[in-house]
Design a protein around this motif. Structure first.
Motif, PDB file in Angstrom:
ATOM      1  N   GLU A  32     -10.740   6.011  32.034  1.00 33.18           N
ATOM      2  CA  GLU A  32      -9.486   5.908  31.942  1.00 33.18           C
ATOM      3  C   GLU A  32      -8.960   4.987  30.698  1.00 33.18           C
ATOM      4  O   GLU A  32      -9.345   4.395  30.665  1.00 33.18           O
ATOM      5  CB  GLU A  32      -9.212   5.895  32.927  1.00 33.18           C
ATOM      6  N   THR A 142      -5.311   1.485  47.221  1.00 32.37           N
ATOM      7  CA  THR A 142      -5.697   1.949  45.690  1.00 32.37           C
ATOM      8  C   THR A 142      -5.247   1.364  44.729  1.00 32.37           C
ATOM      9  O   THR A 142      -5.688   0.394  44.682  1.00 32.37           O
ATOM     10  CB  THR A 142      -4.569   3.059  46.194  1.00 32.37           C
ATOM     11  N   VAL A 144      -5.707   2.180  40.433  1.00 39.58           N
ATOM     12  CA  VAL A 144      -4.363   3.390  39.927  1.00 39.58           C
ATOM     13  C   VAL A 144      -5.088   3.297  38.127  1.00 39.58           C
ATOM     14  O   VAL A 144      -5.455   1.194  37.603  1.00 39.58           O
ATOM     15  CB  VAL A 144      -2.581   2.775  39.351  1.00 39.58           C
ATOM     16  N   SER A 146      -4.917   5.687  35.278  1.00 41.85           N
ATOM     17  CA  SER A 146      -4.170   5.694  33.740  1.00 41.85           C
ATOM     18  C   SER A 146      -2.821   5.950  35.465  1.00 41.85           C
ATOM     19  O   SER A 146      -2.555   6.876  36.658  1.00 41.85           O
ATOM     20  CB  SER A 146      -5.315   6.901  33.772  1.00 41.85           C
ATOM     21  N   ALA A 147      -2.087   7.387  34.421  1.00 40.97           N
ATOM     22  CA  ALA A 147      -1.098   7.808  35.485  1.00 40.97           C
ATOM     23  C   ALA A 147      -1.300   8.299  35.934  1.00 40.97           C
ATOM     24  O   ALA A 147      -0.662  10.138  36.858  1.00 40.97           O
ATOM     25  CB  ALA A 147      -0.456   8.173  34.344  1.00 40.97           C
ATOM     26  N   GLU A 148      -2.666   9.415  35.425  1.00 44.89           N
ATOM     27  CA  GLU A 148      -3.284  10.652  35.964  1.00 44.89           C
ATOM     28  C   GLU A 148      -4.396  10.619  37.383  1.00 44.89           C
ATOM     29  O   GLU A 148      -4.569  11.542  38.180  1.00 44.89           O
ATOM     30  CB  GLU A 148      -3.782  12.086  34.878  1.00 44.89           C
ATOM     31  N   ARG A 149      -4.811   9.033  36.951  1.00 52.49           N
ATOM     32  CA  ARG A 149      -6.331   9.330  38.205  1.00 52.49           C
ATOM     33  C   ARG A 149      -6.013   7.513  39.008  1.00 52.49           C
ATOM     34  O   ARG A 149      -5.957   6.887  38.797  1.00 52.49           O
ATOM     35  CB  ARG A 149      -7.065   8.749  36.848  1.00 52.49           C
ATOM     36  N   THR A 150      -5.706   7.528  40.365  1.00 51.80           N
ATOM     37  CA  THR A 150      -5.740   6.936  41.722  1.00 51.80           C
ATOM     38  C   THR A 150      -7.274   6.774  42.484  1.00 51.80           C
ATOM     39  O   THR A 150      -6.960   8.444  42.503  1.00 51.80           O
ATOM     40  CB  THR A 150      -4.516   7.083  41.913  1.00 51.80           C
ATOM     41  N   THR A 152      -8.844   6.238  45.761  1.00 50.02           N
ATOM     42  CA  THR A 152      -8.769   5.405  47.418  1.00 50.02           C
ATOM     43  C   THR A 152      -9.455   4.778  47.694  1.00 50.02           C
ATOM     44  O   THR A 152     -10.683   6.188  47.657  1.00 50.02           O
ATOM     45  CB  THR A 152      -7.733   6.752  48.073  1.00 50.02           C
ATOM     46  N   SER A 169      -8.717  11.203  42.437  1.00 49.69           N
ATOM     47  CA  SER A 169      -7.256  11.809  42.522  1.00 49.69           C
ATOM     48  C   SER A 169      -7.342  13.044  41.605  1.00 49.69           C
ATOM     49  O   SER A 169      -7.109  14.064  41.321  1.00 49.69           O
ATOM     50  CB  SER A 169      -6.096  11.542  41.990  1.00 49.69           C
ATOM     51  N   TYR A 170      -8.170  12.725  40.249  1.00 48.48           N
ATOM     52  CA  TYR A 170      -8.598  14.141  39.430  1.00 48.48           C
ATOM     53  C   TYR A 170      -9.312  14.443  39.403  1.00 48.48           C
ATOM     54  O   TYR A 170      -9.122  15.691  38.513  1.00 48.48           O
ATOM     55  CB  TYR A 170      -8.295  12.252  37.948  1.00 48.48           C
TER      56      TYR A 170
END
Length: 318
Positions: A32, A142, A144, A146-150, A152, A169-170
């Protein structure tokens, strides 16, 4: 060296050859904007990790986060050594693990009590991590990438009190470390997804392990990413097998303690290992796994440490 394995979802798995064995312990690489890796393995595995990064055309200086699910040395023992190659990385750790990475003296003493004369070959050196390079993630926090992958983080005791598991999340998967056990990919070719609990000393707590597993199961993950070893696309199997085997592990310890209450802990642990070995061998025989399978060697090593944790747990109950 085995080439890194692509797991899809912008993720790779590097085999660390922990204990000089393939498919034993792995590092997950998340490709990422904020490049992250999860688990480092022990210090003797760091050359394999660096070679894997090179094969992925990754400069260690580009790594932003080094995440360890817990601070047992087979997962995090190499973090201090690796950090010397990663000048821009921050180490993310459970709140109860931070002080032990900064000052690993108690961690070293505990591992020496378990592994004895094998300690140096398995884990040396253990390099402290500067406190300013440590970042704690509390339950529910959390990260972050990237914009697509967080990511938790979930507090998941049972295997250890300093353990978190990480929802991605991705991919929809969860990095579980040792919370819901060990996965044996050696058996996948035989069509068997096989997992066993990891009950090593000295913080094993079966009730906490069960509750942590239930919490992770409610996330409805699409995959389980095990510390040992690899990804399982049948997460329901991992949870089902933990529910099946965990009571058997605990019951074996209770039986041995009842039969031999005054025996030394080492003898009690050997007796537990034998009971569990017989149960597991019978189960694998029913699944048509031949006695020549290399998986038995790996399981035997795991059972020896698991048995020590089970006996330690029951002695504390007394």
């Amino acid at each position: 060296m085995t080439q890194p394995i692509s797991l899809g979802h912008r993720m790779s798995l590097i085999d660390l050859y922990d204990l000089r064995m393939p498919q034993r312990t792995g590092t997950y690489v998340l490709h990422e904007e904020n490049l992250a890796i999860i688990e480092t393995g022990p210090s003797p595995s760091v050359p394999h990790l660096l070679a894997g990064l090179k094969a992925l055309h990754i400069d260690p200086a580009d790594i932003r986060y080094i995440i360890v699910t817990h601070i047992h040395l087979d997962h995090a023992g190499g973090v201090g050594v690796l950090l010397e190659h990663c000048p821009n990385a921050t180490v993310i750790v459970h709140p109860k693990g931070k002080r032990h990475l900064a000052d690993p003296s108690r961690l070293i003493a505990g591992a020496k009590a378990v592994y004895g004369e094998q300690f140096d070959a398995l884990f040396d050196p253990i390099v402290p991590v500067p406190e300013e390079r440590l970042l704690v993630k509390e339950d529910g926090e959390t990260l972050v990438l990237s914009a697509e992958r967080t990511l938790t983080f979930y507090d998941t005791p049972g295997h250890a009190n300093h353990h978190f598991s990480i929802y991605d999340s991705y991919s929809g998967g969860v990095f579980t470390g040792d919370t819901i056990g060990v996965f044996y990919p050696q058996l996948q070719e035989a069509g068997l997804a096989f997992c066993l609990p990891s009950t090593s000393p000295n913080q094993f707590n079966p009730e906490a392990m069960k509750q942590s597993a239930e919490r992770l199961e409610k996330l409805n993950p699409t995959r389980i990413y095990f510390g040992h070893f690899g990804a399982l696309d049948q997460p329901e199997e991992a949870f089902r097998q933990l529910r099946f085997w965990l009571p058997k592990f605990v019951a074996a310890g209770k039986e041995v303690i009842a039969r031999h209450p005054e025996a030394p802990a080492a003898e009690q642990a050997k007796a537990v290992t034998k009971l569990l070995h017989n149960d597991i061998t019978a189960f694998l025989n029913e699944c048509s796994i031949p006695a020549s399978s290399p998986v038995y060697k790996v399981i035997e090593l795991d059972l020896q440490v698991c048995a020590m944790g089970i006996i330690d747990y029951w002695r504390k109950q007394r």
